[in-house]
Design an enzyme around this catalytic site. Structure first.
Site, PDB file in Angstrom:
ATOM      1  N   VAL A 133       0.865  -1.175   0.000  1.00  0.00           N
ATOM      2  CA  VAL A 133       0.000   0.000   0.000  1.00  0.00           C
ATOM      3  C   VAL A 133       0.903   1.227   0.000  1.00  0.00           C
ATOM      4  CG1 VAL A 133      -1.810   1.262   1.215  1.00  0.00           C
ATOM      5  CG2 VAL A 133      -1.748  -1.242   1.320  1.00  0.00           C
ATOM      6  N   CYS A 134       0.596   2.175  -0.880  1.00  0.00           N
ATOM      7  CA  CYS A 134       1.332   3.441  -0.916  1.00  0.00           C
ATOM      8  C   CYS A 134       2.827   3.188  -1.108  1.00  0.00           C
ATOM      9  CB  CYS A 134       1.024   4.222   0.359  1.00  0.00           C
ATOM     10  SG  CYS A 134       1.450   5.966   0.318  1.00  0.00           S
ATOM     11  N   THR A 135       3.686   3.791  -0.273  1.00  0.00           N
ATOM     12  CA  THR A 135       5.131   3.649  -0.448  1.00  0.00           C
ATOM     13  C   THR A 135       5.674   2.338   0.108  1.00  0.00           C
ATOM     14  OG1 THR A 135       5.479   4.946   1.569  1.00  0.00           O
ATOM     15  CG2 THR A 135       5.582   6.126  -0.533  1.00  0.00           C
TER      16      THR A 135
END
Length: 320
Positions: A107-109
């Site tokens: 998720v995300c970075t």
């Protein structure tokens, strides 16, 4: 029904919603499947088993250390400011244990940590829009796609910033348990089921620069407010009091995209909202958004979202 273990990795300065969003989806799906013995066993683990402080200041207490965590079916790596300088010990753990999971998710970075561990080499991936360029530069073996809210490549799935992790988790639940389960979870969380993975991270207005010159800026706003109007270069140039050639050149120079591409994004976005929020027919919506015919809108949707308007509406409102 055999329970799938979902292991969520915790670390200092993790983004709390990257953790709790997917947790709510998977635990909600487990409750939905309770009569059948449950579907997911969600666990969290940090390197040493100790509490971690999220980037917002929330303290998260893991179930165990990573060394003592159960072998996961789905290994989920959240993002957050703690990925800016990846912990080499955590990267080593991911490099060793990531390939063992049946499904690897970020998720995300969190994609940065997977890339550092070499787990995205030769794959397509995405991350938060602000870090796509740096991910691509640092890891040239990864094909970074900056637009989609999530990307699936084999058993590896990566998502964009924060709430995109909920969209991806719902997609995984639908894959595992079927649409009814995913829809039940989405309704409980009061979120849509579900944004297509290749839906853009940004609205048309946010995806480009705002023109510096007032006539061009006014044209941008007018396009957004009048998607069904004549939005040809000639008509827009006349509104900006410029020649078509000068207008097209100046628009691209100041916004970073051509007038045609900007109009296309605005129209798709407006059509999406009408499909989501109204009961208007596809033919009526196609006229309101400047497509003229349902077939023209269908082609635009397939190009931009990879799905037809009717299917897009069905995913948001199955009763329609």
């Amino acid at each position: 029904m055999a329970q799938r273990t979902v292991l969520i990795v915790l670390f200092e300065d993790v983004q709390s919603l990257d953790v709790t969003g997917p947790m709510e989806v998977f635990t909600g799906a487990d409750r939905f499947a309770e009569a059948a013995g449950g579907a997911y066993r969600v666990r969290t683990a940090s390197l040493d088993g100790g509490p971690v402080r999220s980037s917002s200041g929330l303290t998260l207490v893991p179930d165990s250390a990573l060394a003592g965590a159960p072998e996961p079916h789905t290994l989920l790596v959240p993002g957050g400011s703690g990925t800016r300088i990846p912990d080499p010990v955590l990267v080593d753990w991911l490099r060793e244990h990531g390939p063992r999971a049946e499904r690897l998710v970020s998720v995300c970075t969190g994609a940065v940590l997977l890339a550092e561990a070499g787990l995205l080499d030769g794959r397509r991936a995405t991350t938060h829009w602000a870090y796509c360029d740096s991910l691509a530069r640092r890891h040239p073996k990864v094909t970074v796609e900056p637009d989609p809210i999530y990307v699936r490549d084999g058993n590896v799935a990566t998502s964009a910033g924060v709430t995109a992790g909920i969209d991806l988790s719902l997609a995984l639940v639908e894959e595992d348990l079927g649409r009814e389960a995913a829809l039940a979870v989405a309704r409980h969380l009061v979120v849509f089921l579900r944004r297509p993975g290749n839906q853009a991270q940004f609205s048309a207005q946010l995806s480009v620069q705002t023109a510096a010159r007032e006539p061009l800026r006014e044209v941008q706003h007018w396009i957004t407010e009048h998607p069904g109007a004549d939005l040809s270069v000639q008509a827009l140039a006349a509104r900006a009091r410029l020649s078509p050639r000068h207008f097209a050149r100046a628009f691209q120079a100041e916004t970073g995209t051509t007038p045609g591409r900007y109009v296309e994004r605005v129209r798709v976005e407006h059509a999406r909202r009408l499909l989501e929020d109204t009961a208007d027919g596809v033919e009526e919506i196609s006229r309101a958004c400047g497509y003229g015919t349902p077939e023209a809108m269908r082609r635009a949707f397939l190009k931009a979202l990879g799905t037809a308007p009717a299917e897009y509406r069905r995913r948001f409102h199955p009763a329609h």
